[in-house]
Design an enzyme around this catalytic site. Sequence first.
Site, PDB file in Angstrom:
ATOM      1  N   HIS A  90     -56.101  33.017  45.823  1.00 47.97           N
ATOM      2  CA  HIS A  90     -55.383  34.025  46.761  1.00 47.97           C
ATOM      3  C   HIS A  90     -54.235  33.785  46.845  1.00 47.97           C
ATOM      4  O   HIS A  90     -53.641  34.495  47.041  1.00 47.97           O
ATOM      5  CB  HIS A  90     -55.952  34.301  48.012  1.00 47.97           C
ATOM      6  CG  HIS A  90     -57.928  35.407  47.124  1.00 47.97           C
ATOM      7  ND1 HIS A  90     -58.233  34.731  46.602  1.00 47.97           N
ATOM      8  CD2 HIS A  90     -57.760  36.849  48.339  1.00 47.97           C
ATOM      9  CE1 HIS A  90     -59.002  36.150  46.681  1.00 47.97           C
ATOM     10  NE2 HIS A  90     -58.563  36.832  47.755  1.00 47.97           N
ATOM     11  N   LYS A 140     -70.063  36.630  50.334  1.00 48.18           N
ATOM     12  CA  LYS A 140     -70.667  36.685  51.900  1.00 48.18           C
ATOM     13  C   LYS A 140     -69.884  36.548  52.641  1.00 48.18           C
ATOM     14  O   LYS A 140     -69.467  35.873  53.070  1.00 48.18           O
ATOM     15  CB  LYS A 140     -71.561  35.968  51.363  1.00 48.18           C
ATOM     16  CG  LYS A 140     -71.020  34.039  51.081  1.00 48.18           C
ATOM     17  CD  LYS A 140     -71.717  33.504  51.919  1.00 48.18           C
ATOM     18  CE  LYS A 140     -71.734  31.470  51.684  1.00 48.18           C
ATOM     19  NZ  LYS A 140     -71.940  31.473  52.883  1.00 48.18           N
TER      20      LYS A 140
END
Lengths: 184, 280
Positions: free
Chosen positions: A33, A98
């Site tokens: 990222h 999650k």
Amino acid sequence: MAAPVDEKQLLDLKAGDEVIINGTIYTARDAAHKRICEVINKGEKMPFDPEGQIIYYVGPTPPPPGRVIGSAGPTTSYRMDKHTPFLLAKGIKAVVGKGKRSEEVKKSFMEHRAVYLVTVGGAGALISKYIRKAEIVAFEDLGPEAVYRLEVEGFPAFVCYDLHGNDLYEEGQKKYRKDESSVT
Amino acid sequence: MREVHWEEISTAVSELCKNINYYINQDVLEAFKKGMGVEESPLGKKVFCQLIENAEAAAEEGIPLCQDTGLAVVFISLGQEVVIKGKSLTDAVNIGVAKGYGEGYLRKSVVKDPLNRVNTGDNTPAIIHTEIVPGDKIKITVSAKGGGSENMSALSMLPPSAGSEGIIDFVVDTVKKAGPNPCPPLLIGVGVGGNFELAPLLAKRALLRPLSEKNKDEFWSKMEEAILQKINNLGIGPQGFGGRITALKVSIETFPCHIASLPVAVNIDCHCHRHSTVEI
């Protein structure tokens, strides 16, 4: 659900729905990222065209001989919060991970007409069965954090934040929380 | 004195690293099956079902239960009549970890510097806790601790006046704040007493107890039950999707402490709960 995603597919989804993903998705977790955002900020091209894509937060184990990938379950999503609104603005339509997101990121999913999907953490062996092909497309030096293109078939996930502001975690917990005064 | 060659230690560590990552402990698998019967939430039941299928898939296909194959946390009880030949105990353990994580196709999840974050490439160094004990045996426990659950763990230096209520509130609040992040259903290790560095170690050791084993002191075993009930009343449920089972067990370990202190540490473990022991 076909991947990459057509926004129309997302309209009917509701938090708590089970979805099955078929098609192409890309992996990225913490280090990827950071790198992707650095690349874009430098005015360079992203490792893949983000339009309509699904990003899966995963750092798989190395594949043993004869397998396309090792264990490949989701990692905790909040660590990607810093970069998520930026990537949603670039056209990402769904992410799979999650755990809870920040309020800002939650709003950002709605603003950009994207959904947050979750899959069962710690079920990496099972999930790997639905990954047919895995190929590194960028940042090989990051090892397990490299960006992979995955071909998935029957990949199971649940809708966590839908386009209408519903939140699976909040609703689920509200439903099953027991009032402390009733504790014996 | 009994002599033990370093390779015996490294081989044992290497095998433990692989086995704990491929094969779920039987007591945990039993708890999943029981949980599936008890859980009322349909999504919660589905999660238990996937966890059972996952354990089967990992064992059958020889791949890890979870992609986060963890930091290797190694507990050693070294008999004081043992002499280790050839290499240091630390080197023997780290060579074993590197071998196990390499041969076992386990993920290398350790970075050398906390900020520049370059991967060490072999999952070393392990975190090693050694105690010297009477006898001529070496007991080695390897646990693989994932980052997701470790990140949700916490320590509080409570004032002694906080008492039982303070301890219970802190543990329940830590689990509540963690919500879905550490992959419920959870195992909760609690360390009470000691000091700033010992309480977390007590909590980690508490996680090594079998699921059926309560604290030997009735007062503390009752507190384990009370905390478990309060945690399960939170409604977080399997994976945080809502449900009756947020934790499978709470284990408390205690130690004497300073008159001014009541340290409490909560170490959260995910449902993979990987640890195993051998004796050399």
